[in-house]
Design a protein around this motif. Structure first.
Motif, mmCIF file in Angstrom:
data_model
loop_
_atom_site.group_PDB
_atom_site.id
_atom_site.type_symbol
_atom_site.label_atom_id
_atom_site.label_comp_id
_atom_site.label_asym_id
_atom_site.label_seq_id
_atom_site.Cartn_x
_atom_site.Cartn_y
_atom_site.Cartn_z
ATOM 1 N N ILE A 137 1.018 4.159 -2.856
ATOM 2 C CA ILE A 137 0.836 5.583 -2.558
ATOM 3 C C ILE A 137 2.022 6.383 -3.082
ATOM 4 O O ILE A 137 1.855 7.455 -3.678
ATOM 5 C CB ILE A 137 0.651 5.798 -1.037
ATOM 6 C CG1 ILE A 137 -0.684 5.202 -0.583
ATOM 7 C CG2 ILE A 137 0.718 7.284 -0.688
ATOM 8 C CD1 ILE A 137 -0.882 5.206 0.927
ATOM 9 N N ALA A 161 -5.609 -1.330 -6.144
ATOM 10 C CA ALA A 161 -6.991 -1.679 -5.809
ATOM 11 C C ALA A 161 -7.553 -2.712 -6.773
ATOM 12 O O ALA A 161 -8.284 -3.625 -6.368
ATOM 13 C CB ALA A 161 -7.866 -0.421 -5.813
ATOM 14 N N TYR A 176 -11.107 0.073 0.993
ATOM 15 C CA TYR A 176 -10.137 0.880 1.754
ATOM 16 C C TYR A 176 -9.310 1.757 0.811
ATOM 17 O O TYR A 176 -9.022 2.925 1.128
ATOM 18 C CB TYR A 176 -9.210 -0.024 2.566
ATOM 19 C CG TYR A 176 -9.865 -0.671 3.762
ATOM 20 C CD1 TYR A 176 -10.643 0.077 4.646
ATOM 21 C CD2 TYR A 176 -9.712 -2.035 4.014
ATOM 22 C CE1 TYR A 176 -11.249 -0.518 5.743
ATOM 23 C CE2 TYR A 176 -10.312 -2.638 5.109
ATOM 24 C CZ TYR A 176 -11.085 -1.877 5.970
ATOM 25 O OH TYR A 176 -11.689 -2.463 7.058
ATOM 26 N N MET A 177 -8.939 1.202 -0.337
ATOM 27 C CA MET A 177 -8.156 1.978 -1.315
ATOM 28 C C MET A 177 -8.989 3.134 -1.884
ATOM 29 O O MET A 177 -8.479 4.244 -2.073
ATOM 30 C CB MET A 177 -7.674 1.071 -2.453
ATOM 31 C CG MET A 177 -6.645 0.024 -2.040
ATOM 32 S SD MET A 177 -5.164 0.750 -1.288
ATOM 33 C CE MET A 177 -5.523 0.532 0.450
ATOM 34 N N ILE A 230 0.840 -1.206 0.000
ATOM 35 C CA ILE A 230 0.000 0.000 0.000
ATOM 36 C C ILE A 230 0.870 1.250 0.000
ATOM 37 O O ILE A 230 0.625 2.191 -0.764
ATOM 38 C CB ILE A 230 -0.955 -0.001 1.212
ATOM 39 C CG1 ILE A 230 -2.020 -1.102 1.038
ATOM 40 C CG2 ILE A 230 -1.628 1.360 1.378
ATOM 41 C CD1 ILE A 230 -2.879 -1.318 2.271
ATOM 42 N N ILE A 267 -2.218 3.683 -6.558
ATOM 43 C CA ILE A 267 -3.311 3.216 -5.705
ATOM 44 C C ILE A 267 -4.399 2.516 -6.518
ATOM 45 O O ILE A 267 -4.908 1.464 -6.126
ATOM 46 C CB ILE A 267 -3.912 4.392 -4.912
ATOM 47 C CG1 ILE A 267 -2.849 5.008 -4.002
ATOM 48 C CG2 ILE A 267 -5.099 3.916 -4.073
ATOM 49 C CD1 ILE A 267 -3.307 6.271 -3.303
ATOM 50 N N THR A 323 -4.900 6.294 -12.022
ATOM 51 C CA THR A 323 -5.455 4.972 -11.733
ATOM 52 C C THR A 323 -5.437 4.069 -12.961
ATOM 53 O O THR A 323 -5.543 2.848 -12.838
ATOM 54 C CB THR A 323 -6.910 5.085 -11.220
ATOM 55 O OG1 THR A 323 -7.732 5.675 -12.228
ATOM 56 C CG2 THR A 323 -6.978 5.937 -9.966
#
Length: 220
Positions: free
Chosen positions: A16, A179, A194-195, A12, A175, A165
């Motif tokens: 980020i 995901a 959560y992502m 994670i 991120i 993305t």
């Protein structure tokens, strides 16, 4: 902290960091190139003091063409150019090339719109006082349009996050890619949620910061 976040904590943080790298380089490209391009569009458009239809038409055409591309197709279309510039078409560094190009086109149009909101009399007054082109731009236009320029950059940054993305297509990471690969494809819906939450929080913070700064520097 939820167990699934602990399990993928390293991945994670890496995702980020990749998002920050891609968006950060896009912001730099938008400011260093998109701002001058948008200013050029404004100065050369019909009815302005430095009107030049050839320059305006040429730059306007390229900006419109880039903004017309669906971003995923733009990424694929630019793979040969990305490979030429970076040496590879895969990875976070490679992902910054199409992101930077769309960032320049996106922000340049918002810059043009922000400068169009400046009263025409401001520019005419500056020229009548003997101001040079550099002084007209930096001491009059940018000063009058500073609030709109900040809001435009804020809008652009949020768009860059959205574009980032998609960069999993070329192995750009981030991120959004995390995901999809670890959340959606492995049926870990909670991890994907959560992502999404992290993305929402990030966008809200950027929007709040941009709006606050814009209000603070707006002296009109």
């Amino acid at each position: 902290m939820p167990e699934v976040l602990v399990q993928y904590q390293a991945e994670i943080w890496q995702a980020i960091a990749e998002t920050f790298i891609m968006v950060g380089i896009s912001i730099i490209a938008a400011v260093l190139i998109g701002l001058p391009v948008g200013t050029l569009l404004f100065l050369c458009r019909k009815g302005q003091v430095f009107e030049n239809q050839l320059v305006f038409g040429t730059v306007n055409f390229f900006v419109n063409v880039i903004r017309s591309f669906p971003f995923l197709l733009l990424v694929v279309f630019l793979i040969p150019f990305t490979r030429l510039v970076i040496g590879t078409a895969i990875g976070t560094a490679a992902a910054t090339v199409p992101l930077s190009i769309i960032a320049i086109a996106h922000y340049s149009r918002l810059v043009e719109q922000a400068l169009l909101d400046v009263p025409k009399g401001v520019m005419e007054a500056a020229i009548s006082m003997g101001a040079s082109l550099k002084e007209v731009i930096f001491k009059f236009l940018y000063v009058e349009a500073r609030s709109g320029l900040v809001l435009g950059l804020t809008t652009s940054i949020i768009s860059f996050i959205s574009y980032s993305t998609i960069m999993g297509v070329v192995g750009g990471g981030g991120i959004g890619d995390f995901a999809i690969r670890y959340g959606y494809q492995q049926f870990k819906t909670d991890l994907m949620i959560y992502m999404i939450g992290i993305m929402i929080i990030l966008v809200q913070l950027i929007q709040f910061a941009g709006t606050t700064i814009s209000r603070w520097i707006d002296k009109r």
